[in-house]
Design a protein around this motif. Structure first.
Motif, PDB file in Angstrom:
ATOM      1  N   TYR A   8       0.840  -1.196   0.000  1.00 47.80           N
ATOM      2  CA  TYR A   8       0.000   0.000   0.000  1.00 47.80           C
ATOM      3  C   TYR A   8       0.873   1.243   0.000  1.00 47.80           C
ATOM      4  O   TYR A   8       1.836   1.331   0.759  1.00 47.80           O
ATOM      5  N   THR A  12      -4.521   2.470   4.782  1.00 43.87           N
ATOM      6  CA  THR A  12      -5.384   1.296   4.634  1.00 43.87           C
ATOM      7  C   THR A  12      -6.854   1.680   4.472  1.00 43.87           C
ATOM      8  O   THR A  12      -7.611   0.949   3.830  1.00 43.87           O
ATOM      9  N   GLU A  13      -7.252   2.820   5.019  1.00 46.01           N
ATOM     10  CA  GLU A  13      -8.636   3.276   4.834  1.00 46.01           C
ATOM     11  C   GLU A  13      -8.918   3.498   3.345  1.00 46.01           C
ATOM     12  O   GLU A  13     -10.026   3.230   2.877  1.00 46.01           O
ATOM     13  N   GLU A  14      -7.927   3.990   2.617  1.00 52.88           N
ATOM     14  CA  GLU A  14      -8.075   4.188   1.175  1.00 52.88           C
ATOM     15  C   GLU A  14      -8.135   2.821   0.469  1.00 52.88           C
ATOM     16  O   GLU A  14      -8.925   2.630  -0.456  1.00 52.88           O
ATOM     17  N   ALA A  15      -7.313   1.886   0.913  1.00 55.39           N
ATOM     18  CA  ALA A  15      -7.358   0.532   0.344  1.00 55.39           C
ATOM     19  C   ALA A  15      -8.730  -0.094   0.583  1.00 55.39           C
ATOM     20  O   ALA A  15      -9.281  -0.752  -0.308  1.00 55.39           O
ATOM     21  N   ASP A  16      -9.285   0.113   1.763  1.00 53.68           N
ATOM     22  CA  ASP A  16     -10.597  -0.443   2.084  1.00 53.68           C
ATOM     23  C   ASP A  16     -11.680   0.060   1.134  1.00 53.68           C
ATOM     24  O   ASP A  16     -12.615  -0.678   0.814  1.00 53.68           O
ATOM     25  N   ARG A  17     -11.544   1.296   0.660  1.00 46.22           N
ATOM     26  CA  ARG A  17     -12.526   1.857  -0.277  1.00 46.22           C
ATOM     27  C   ARG A  17     -12.571   1.073  -1.581  1.00 46.22           C
ATOM     28  O   ARG A  17     -13.618   1.022  -2.238  1.00 46.22           O
ATOM     29  N   MET A  19     -11.425  -2.222  -1.833  1.00 45.61           N
ATOM     30  CA  MET A  19     -11.230  -3.645  -1.568  1.00 45.61           C
ATOM     31  C   MET A  19     -12.205  -4.522  -2.355  1.00 45.61           C
ATOM     32  O   MET A  19     -11.803  -5.562  -2.894  1.00 45.61           O
ATOM     33  N   HIS A  22     -11.114  -4.747  -5.935  1.00 40.67           N
ATOM     34  CA  HIS A  22      -9.835  -5.470  -5.945  1.00 40.67           C
ATOM     35  C   HIS A  22     -10.096  -6.969  -5.781  1.00 40.67           C
ATOM     36  O   HIS A  22      -9.501  -7.788  -6.499  1.00 40.67           O
ATOM     37  N   ARG A  40      -3.156 -11.519   2.576  1.00 40.59           N
ATOM     38  CA  ARG A  40      -2.667 -10.249   3.123  1.00 40.59           C
ATOM     39  C   ARG A  40      -1.317 -10.427   3.785  1.00 40.59           C
ATOM     40  O   ARG A  40      -1.023 -11.491   4.337  1.00 40.59           O
ATOM     41  N   ARG A  44      -0.633  -5.612   8.127  1.00 41.85           N
ATOM     42  CA  ARG A  44      -1.392  -5.311   6.913  1.00 41.85           C
ATOM     43  C   ARG A  44      -0.802  -4.106   6.178  1.00 41.85           C
ATOM     44  O   ARG A  44      -1.255  -2.976   6.320  1.00 41.85           O
TER      45      ARG A  44
END
Length: 94
Positions: A8, A12-17, A19, A22, A40, A44
């Protein structure tokens, strides 16, 4: 075989958006026979995918990952020529 190591580059909050799309991309990688295993990193900070195919195909597929498109993660693609495996994993050779 290829090791796709994604890290990343955004929180991680941006990755969660991204996910869900993905994971759709990951699932399609399994469906089309490219992916062998994935998960993962712990802690993380990204993930790892074991893949097969040719380098151009793998790199094109990685470029289409929503994490790549949205600038959430960077990939390191490493080709590995597997010469020995544990019992049951002989399919990784080649």
């Amino acid at each position: 075989m290829f090791i796709l190591s994604l890290t990343y580059v955004k929180p991680t909050e941006e990755a969660d958006r991204f996910m869900a799309p993905h994971m759709d991309w990951v699932n399609a990688g399994y469906d089309n026979g490219l992916f062998l295993a994935s998960g993962r990193k712990n802690p993380r900070t990204g993930g790892v995918i074991l893949a097969r195919g040719d380098q151009a195909e793998i790199e094109a597929y990685v470029a289409a990952d929503p994490f790549t498109v949205e600038g959430v993660a960077m990939y390191e693609v490493t080709e590995v020529v597997v010469t020995r495996t544990a019992a049951g994993l002989e399919g990784l050779k080649g």
